[in-house]
Enzyme design. Structure first.
Site, PDB file in Angstrom:
ATOM      1  N   LYS A  28       0.834  -1.199   0.000  1.00 30.74           N
ATOM      2  CA  LYS A  28       0.000   0.000   0.000  1.00 30.74           C
ATOM      3  C   LYS A  28       0.870   1.250   0.000  1.00 30.74           C
ATOM      4  O   LYS A  28       1.753   1.387   0.848  1.00 30.74           O
ATOM      5  CB  LYS A  28      -0.904  -0.009   1.236  1.00 30.74           C
ATOM      6  CG  LYS A  28      -1.746   1.247   1.379  1.00 30.74           C
ATOM      7  CD  LYS A  28      -2.589   1.210   2.646  1.00 30.74           C
ATOM      8  CE  LYS A  28      -3.320   2.526   2.812  1.00 30.74           C
ATOM      9  NZ  LYS A  28      -3.999   2.617   4.100  1.00 30.74           N
TER      10      LYS A  28
ATOM     11  N   PRO B  48      -0.276  10.186  -0.112  1.00 30.01           N
ATOM     12  CA  PRO B  48       0.776   9.180  -0.263  1.00 30.01           C
ATOM     13  C   PRO B  48       1.560   8.958   1.024  1.00 30.01           C
ATOM     14  O   PRO B  48       1.635   9.841   1.871  1.00 30.01           O
ATOM     15  CB  PRO B  48       1.692   9.812  -1.317  1.00 30.01           C
ATOM     16  CG  PRO B  48       1.576  11.288  -1.062  1.00 30.01           C
ATOM     17  CD  PRO B  48       0.191  11.536  -0.515  1.00 30.01           C
TER      18      PRO B  48
END
Lengths: 490, 504
Positions: B76, B94
């Site tokens: 992820k 992010p």
């Protein structure tokens, strides 16, 4: 789209080290800014402008203004890798404070917890025997830390010891070189606009100086900032020193190690410069008269009263107080210039628009005060009851009340050797460990994680480490030779 | 010295994480018994995590590939937020930075200046994590600290119903003892209130020195027995239900990111695992019925449903203290924050780390000191407060006025701590700094900018470079970011290469 008017001009009141540092840093960061430096007569009580001590953070400040280490060495600076504290402990044994990690990871758990476990189990070398910079300092040796993390001589920082006069000259030359205007004069009065902001400064010769932002770098009296209000948080309850006797002694061979020597009336310090040695005595006025102080420190010349404290709002409206105008501390932890430089860089990082809106000022003030308070805590932690208590000064100092944040830190450490987290610390965990363990504070409870490793293994590892560390200084040249070699290399 | 007997109540994710960490890191100090009942389900529904989980995996000495195989995990790189600031908007938060600082000034200030001239791309174009996520690519960050290839971190998306059992095997191998039972009674010390004995449905009684409450929302020990008051945060975080439904994975690449899509009365998650996709709609029951929420979920998922919709009830907030007497609550028993930023496992992990550092010095309730409890609670408070503010920001920073739900969150009063942070950013792009805890500067920048909080000004120093030069520098950075991402392997291929793929 930018909608606010930027700050286009600043006026800096005071041209000591703080004022010059601020003027140069602002001008470097904002090339379009008009910087006017008002060279007022020096305030002899402005401590930051006359002390040689710095912390390793000074390198970052110098990077920002474009000074390299060799420029500083050429201006009389030398390296400071640590400080030896003598007669400061309960048994009088000296210890060294230096900045850097201790010997890395030897098993799961923090290094100091393993040391504490070994210490509980039997005799072991002092905590500072495991710090490479402390061992070097103890031998009066210095070498630049290696970038190679596998090298035994890595993972530590060092500071510079300035020659205050020559450092100021260097900054002065730099300020001229980058086109900072300077006017000499003294402040006569401050003109305010109806909204409370400062409109202009009147000098005694009748000149009027106007700017978008005013920096008060003139020393503890802060004649500019204090026209806005007289607010001041007094720290005299927490810190025992309120008077300083400063003097100069003859030159000695350069050393990377400063001295702090506890005496019944307070503490003496010496800092060896190239051509002279700066020395001083810190004491309490109600216990020691000036004439007694002079007997204790015959080289002493100048008396400087110190009223430790902080301004809760160093930045108000369009006036920013820096250096002693914002925070006053005795020189115990060499943090005076560090705090001033950190404040200057913070002001540039958070620079508001011309309106000096409260949002940015509030953030600046909160960070600055938090940082100053933790330095205060670190200094107050030098007077623990586990350390020296002999002599009137120490008897009282070790029993002083403590700020809540320091009480919290000490409770946590005394309990199980843990340091609670605080924002804006100038002294990191290694610094705190060095100080508290150096002063003989022994946590009550063994750390469960460190205790999971068999004590025999740890003891053997620690013994090897101490021996290896102790062998390092012999491989290095004496400091004067190292310094000469550096200078030849340039 | 007799070891401290730790009794863990509940065998969900938090319970087995605690058992695994305590048995592994404090082997000689304690004995661990975990009581769980297979009759009581666990909440875990496909879990997205934060990069901190890697420290947990490493500290326990777990093999990453083995762990990923066992939990059907994927990598992820962040979270894709859709329709939050406005319908049609999308941005990725992010696990990584934007650009690089230049001359002591943060990248986003230069970006703000160029964006104001209409000469900058979306800020995500300057983040390797975002660029890789958008391309469904992944590689382990590597290189010198200022290399773009090292400018990000990563976490996992895994099946929480498998994570617990995986840690169970580990904890049992390290000496944890499991008891299958339901708890029917709690006996407390008449004076101190400390828990002395648990009575089980088997008739057995269990004594302990330290009780770890991992009973989930029930908060059997902290909430019921110790009656620790609840601090309610639903005025800021009104979502109080979720409906979850896993589906088959669609054909094609596996996204290395979680998706959160704002809906009329909350938001919907989409967590791609190796073998399936987790989906769920988190909503406010004051604004939508269970029925309508389930229908909205079913109507919007991709792939074939693998189960019927399953409902969960919760409320945002926390117990005033997480450690009271000899009871420490970890996980949902101590508090709940919706999974918008994947913080549940982090909060459990953080509490476990603190518990280990502050572990009672000896068996018996006198082994627990008030100092340790206070410090534990102080750390938990700090983390909860910061995460709370960050979550509220996702709701409050919006122009959405298409439903009662969004009208409420858009116009509500937010905590002063958050209002101050937002104002500081609005003025000139400054992010309130703190050095420890979750969600540092890049995270705040991502959400502020992604949700339309555009600063009125930027750091004056960002005006130093010439505009054309700056334009060229950012364009070149954008190219380098793109080529760095393009050089990474496909996410699914990378999982296979790491030998972390589950057997087909």
């Amino acid at each position: 789209m930018t909608s606010r008017a930027p700050i286009a001009s600043i006026a800096v009141l005071g041209a000591g080290i703080v004022g010059l540092s601020a003027a140069v840093a602002f001008a470097r960061a904002l090339p379009g800014l008009t910087v006017t430096l008002i060279e007022t007569p020096d305030d002899p009580m402005a401590l930051v402008d006359r002390l040689p001590g710095t912390l390793s953070s000074i390198t970052e400040f110098h990077d920002r203004i474009g000074l390299r280490e060799r420029d500083l060495l050429a201006a009389g600076a030398t390296h400071r890798i640590g400080t030896r504290l003598s007669d400061w402990t309960a048994d009088g044994a000296p210890f060294v404070l230096a900045h850097g990690e201790r010997s890395g990871t030897i098993a799961p758990g923090a290094f100091h917890q393993h040391w504490l476990n070994a210490r509980r189990a039997g005799k072991i070398a002092g905590f500072d025997a495991f710090s490479v910079p402390a061992v070097l300092a103890s031998a009066d040796k210095f070498v630049h830390p290696s970038d190679d993390t596998n090298s035994p001589i890595s993972g530590f920082d060092y500071a510079l010891r300035l020659d205050p006069r020559r450092y100021r000259d260097l900054l002065h030359t730099l300020s001229r070189h980058i086109g900072i205007l300077s006017v000499s004069g003294a402040l006569a009065s401050v003109e305010r606009s109806p909204d409370g902001r400062v409109a202009s400064l009147m000098l005694t010769d009748g000149r009027r100086i106007s700017a978008d932002l005013y920096l008060d770098c003139s020393g503890p009296a802060a004649p500019l900032r204090s026209t806005l209000d007289a607010q001041w948080d007094d720290w005299q309850t927490w810190l025992p020193v309120d008077r300083l006797l400063l003097g100069t002694a003859t030159a000695q061979a350069p050393t990377p190690t400063d001295e702090l020597i506890a005496v019944p009336a307070g503490w003496r310090f010496t800092s060896v410069l190239r051509d002279r040695t700066l020395t001083g005595l810190s004491f309490a006025a109600d216990q020691t008269s000036d004439s007694s102080a002079r007997r204790i420190l015959p080289a002493g010349k100048t008396i400087i009263p110190i009223a430790p404290g902080v301004r809760a709002q160093p930045w108000k409206h369009n006036v920013l107080a820096l250096g002693d105008a914002a925070v006053v501390l005795d020189p115990l932890a060499n943090a005076n210039l560090h705090l001033a430089h950190a404040a200057i860089l913070r002001a540039i990082d958070l620079l508001p628009g011309r309106d000096c809106a409260l949002t940015e000022l509030a953030e600046y003030n909160a960070q600055s005060v938090r940082q100053a308070e933790r330095v205060r805590d670190y200094q107050a932690a030098h007077y623990l009851p586990t350390g020296r208590t002999r002599g009137a000064f120490w008897k009282r100092a070790s029993r002083l009340p403590r700020p809540d944040s320091l009480t919290h830190t000490l409770e946590q450490f005394a309990h199980r050797g843990r340091l609670p987290f605080y924002e804006d610390e100038s002294f990191d965990k290694d610094d705190w460990h060095g100080l508290l363990l150096g002063l003989g504070m022994m946590p009550h409870i063994a750390d469960p994680i460190a205790s999971a490793t068999a004590p025999g293994t740890i003891a053997a590892t620690l013994k090897r480490l101490a021996e290896a560390t102790a062998a390092l200084p012999a491989r290095l040249p004496p400091y004067p030779a190292y310094l000469a070699q550096l200078e030849r290399g340039q | 010295m007799r070891p401290t007997h730790v009794v863990i109540v509940g065998g969900g994710t938090a319970g087995w994480m605690t058992a695994a960490a305590v048995t592994r890191l404090l082997p000689n100090v304690c004995t661990v018994q975990l009581i769980e009942s297979t009759e009581i389900g666990i909440v875990g529904v496909g879990e997205a995590t934060l990069p901190h989980i890697r420290a947990f995996v490493e500290r326990l000495g777990l093999d990453e590939a083995d762990f990923m195989r066992a939990t059907h995990a994927t990598f992820k790189l962040g979270i894709d937020f859709r329709d939050f600031g406005a319908i049609g908007d999308s941005y990725i938060h992010p696990f990584g930075t934007f650009g690089r600082p230049l001359d002591d000034v943060g990248f986003h200030h230069y970006w703000l200046r160029l964006a104001a001239e209409g000469r900058a791309g979306p800020i995500g174009d300057y983040s390797v994590a975002v660029a890789a996520a958008r391309r469904h690519r992944f590689a382990i960050p590597d290189g010198a600290p200022d290399d773009l290839a090292a400018s990000f971190g990563y976490a996992y998306q895994f099946d929480a119903t498998l994570f617990g059992p995986y840690l169970r095997r580990f904890a049992e191998a390290h000496g944890a003892r499991r008891t299958e039972a339901r708890i029917v009674g709690v006996e407390q010390d008449a004076i101190s209130g400390d828990v002395r004995t648990l009575r089980l449905d088997s008739g057995e009684t269990v004594e302990g020195d330290l009780f770890v409450d991992c009973s989930g929302f029930r908060s059997l020990l902290l909430g019921d027995a110790m009656a620790e008051p609840w601090e309610d945060w639903s005025r800021w975080l009104p979502c109080d239900r979720a409906v979850a439904m896993p589906c088959t994975s669609p054909d094609g690449p596996i996204e290395p990111y979680t998706r959160a899509t704002a809906k009329s009365a909350g938001w919907q998650w989409r967590i791609p695992l190796q073998h399936r996709v987790g989906n769920g709609y988190v909503y406010s029951s004051a604004h939508i019925t269970d029925q309508a929420a389930a229908e909205a979920l079913v109507a919007s998922v991709e792939g074939t449903p693998l189960a019927d919709p399953r409902f969960l009830k919760f409320r945002a907030g926390r117990r005033r203290n997480s450690w009271v007497g000899n009871v420490v609550a970890i996980g949902l028993a101590s508090g709940f924050l919706e999974p918008l930023e994947s913080t549940s496992i982090y909060l459990a992990q953080m509490a476990i780390t603190q518990l280990i550092e502050l572990f009672p010095q000896r068996a018996g309730s006198e082994g627990i000191s008030a100092t340790d409890r206070a410090e534990f609670n102080r750390m938990v408070d700090m983390e909860y407060d910061r995460i709370r503010d960050f979550l509220i920001l996702h709701y409050h920073a919006t122009t959405r006025d298409d439903s009662e739900f969004w009208n409420h969150v858009r116009t509500m009063d937010v905590p002063t701590t958050l209002a101050d942070k937002m104002e500081l950013f609005r003025r000139a792009g400054r992010v309130t700094q703190y050095s420890e805890g979750l969600f540092l500067e890049p995270s705040w920048i991502a959400v502020y900018l992604g949700q339309g909080i555009i600063p009125q000004a930027w750091d004056q120093r960002a005006d130093r470079p010439g505009l054309n030069g700056l334009d060229r520098a950012l364009a070149s950075l954008r190219d380098t970011v793109a080529s760095t991402a393009n050089a990474m392997p496909d996410h699914a291929a990378f999982i296979a290469r790491r030998n972390a793929t589950i057997a087909a």
